[in-house]
Scaffold this motif. Structure first.
Motif, short mmCIF file in Angstrom:
data_model
loop_
_atom_site.label_atom_id
_atom_site.label_comp_id
_atom_site.label_asym_id
_atom_site.label_seq_id
_atom_site.Cartn_x
_atom_site.Cartn_y
_atom_site.Cartn_z
N VAL A 118 0.66 -0.79 0.07
CA VAL A 118 0.09 -0.62 -0.10
C VAL A 118 1.48 1.24 -0.01
O VAL A 118 0.90 2.06 -0.42
N LEU A 119 2.33 1.60 0.83
CA LEU A 119 2.83 2.15 0.55
C LEU A 119 3.69 2.55 -0.77
O LEU A 119 3.30 3.89 -0.95
N ALA A 120 3.92 0.63 -0.68
CA ALA A 120 4.70 1.47 -2.34
C ALA A 120 3.47 2.43 -3.47
O ALA A 120 3.92 2.02 -4.46
N GLN A 121 2.25 1.26 -3.19
CA GLN A 121 1.32 1.87 -4.48
C GLN A 121 1.05 3.93 -4.04
O GLN A 121 1.23 4.59 -4.90
N ALA A 122 0.99 4.30 -2.90
CA ALA A 122 1.56 5.20 -2.81
C ALA A 122 2.33 6.47 -3.01
O ALA A 122 2.02 7.57 -3.88
N THR A 123 3.00 5.58 -2.88
CA THR A 123 4.75 6.51 -3.06
C THR A 123 4.44 6.81 -4.66
O THR A 123 5.16 7.06 -5.48
N LEU A 124 4.51 5.36 -5.73
CA LEU A 124 4.43 5.50 -7.10
C LEU A 124 3.60 6.24 -7.45
O LEU A 124 3.36 7.23 -8.46
N GLY A 125 2.54 6.81 -6.89
CA GLY A 125 1.24 7.82 -7.12
C GLY A 125 1.43 8.99 -7.36
O GLY A 125 1.75 9.79 -8.03
N VAL A 126 2.44 8.96 -6.28
CA VAL A 126 3.06 10.81 -5.75
C VAL A 126 4.27 11.25 -6.81
O VAL A 126 4.10 11.98 -7.69
N VAL A 127 4.72 9.62 -6.75
CA VAL A 127 6.06 9.77 -8.01
C VAL A 127 5.12 10.36 -9.56
O VAL A 127 5.52 11.37 -10.22
N LEU A 128 4.62 9.64 -9.55
CA LEU A 128 3.26 9.95 -11.58
C LEU A 128 2.47 10.68 -11.22
O LEU A 128 2.62 12.29 -11.97
N PHE A 157 -7.79 10.07 -5.99
CA PHE A 157 -7.30 10.84 -4.83
C PHE A 157 -7.61 10.20 -4.09
O PHE A 157 -7.31 10.29 -3.08
N VAL A 158 -9.31 10.43 -3.49
CA VAL A 158 -9.78 9.59 -2.15
C VAL A 158 -9.25 8.04 -2.12
O VAL A 158 -9.15 7.83 -1.46
N TYR A 159 -8.88 6.69 -3.27
CA TYR A 159 -9.09 6.44 -2.90
C TYR A 159 -7.68 5.87 -2.80
O TYR A 159 -7.19 5.06 -2.84
N GLY A 160 -7.06 6.71 -3.06
CA GLY A 160 -5.59 6.33 -2.73
C GLY A 160 -4.97 7.24 -1.89
O GLY A 160 -4.35 6.72 -0.77
N LEU A 196 -4.10 5.80 4.85
CA LEU A 196 -4.99 6.21 6.39
C LEU A 196 -4.97 4.87 6.66
O LEU A 196 -4.65 5.11 8.05
N ALA A 197 -5.45 4.18 6.26
CA ALA A 197 -6.03 3.34 6.91
C ALA A 197 -5.32 1.76 6.73
O ALA A 197 -4.61 0.95 8.15
N VAL A 198 -3.29 2.32 6.25
CA VAL A 198 -2.18 1.46 7.19
C VAL A 198 -1.36 2.62 7.22
O VAL A 198 -0.57 1.58 8.96
N ALA A 199 -1.42 3.72 8.10
CA ALA A 199 -0.99 4.79 9.17
C ALA A 199 -1.81 4.56 10.11
O ALA A 199 -0.59 4.68 11.01
N TYR A 200 -2.63 4.53 10.07
CA TYR A 200 -3.01 4.77 11.36
C TYR A 200 -3.33 3.79 12.36
O TYR A 200 -2.74 5.09 13.87
N PRO A 201 -2.96 3.09 12.17
CA PRO A 201 -3.35 1.70 13.52
C PRO A 201 -1.55 2.12 14.13
O PRO A 201 -1.48 1.13 15.17
N TYR A 202 -0.51 2.61 12.91
CA TYR A 202 0.67 2.58 13.17
C TYR A 202 1.21 3.99 14.60
O TYR A 202 1.79 3.64 16.18
N GLY A 255 -10.22 -1.43 -2.34
CA GLY A 255 -9.65 -1.92 -3.23
C GLY A 255 -10.81 -2.24 -4.33
O GLY A 255 -11.19 -1.96 -5.47
N ILE A 256 -12.00 -3.31 -3.47
CA ILE A 256 -12.97 -3.49 -4.26
C ILE A 256 -13.93 -2.49 -4.77
O ILE A 256 -14.31 -2.58 -6.23
N ARG A 257 -13.85 -1.58 -4.13
CA ARG A 257 -14.67 -0.42 -4.48
C ARG A 257 -14.38 0.58 -5.79
O ARG A 257 -15.03 0.61 -6.00
N ALA A 258 -12.91 0.70 -5.58
CA ALA A 258 -12.24 1.02 -5.90
C ALA A 258 -12.57 0.45 -7.84
O ALA A 258 -13.21 1.09 -8.95
#
Length: 82
Positions: A11-21, A34-37, A42-48, A73-76
């Protein structure tokens, strides 16, 4: 636990790729992208931010976050191009 960490890393890699693009000037056709990105990130970062000493609680938090990422992901996928 390692599989959960791998999923969160992807998920973090996908978000990073999105920022690069985005930095290269490649904009998505729909602003909803952007919402689905952002929400999975946030769903990964918040538990940390909430993690503590209790390993079982941490696993529960990370599992709920990952389930939310899967649901998004399914909804997207369902709202993709037709």
């Amino acid at each position: 636990m390692q599989l959960l960490a791998l999923a969160q890393t992807l998920v973090l890699a996908q978000a990073t790729l999105g920022v690069v693009l985005l930095g290269e000037g490649r904009e998505p056709a729909d602003r909803l992208h952007f919402v689905y990105g952002l929400l999975p990130l946030l769903a990964v970062a918040y538990p940390y931010a909430l993690r503590g000493e209790d390993g079982r609680r941490n696993l529960l938090l990370f599992t709920v976050g990952s389930a939310l990422v899967a649901a998004l992901g399914i909804r997207a996928f369902m709202t993709g191009p037709h």
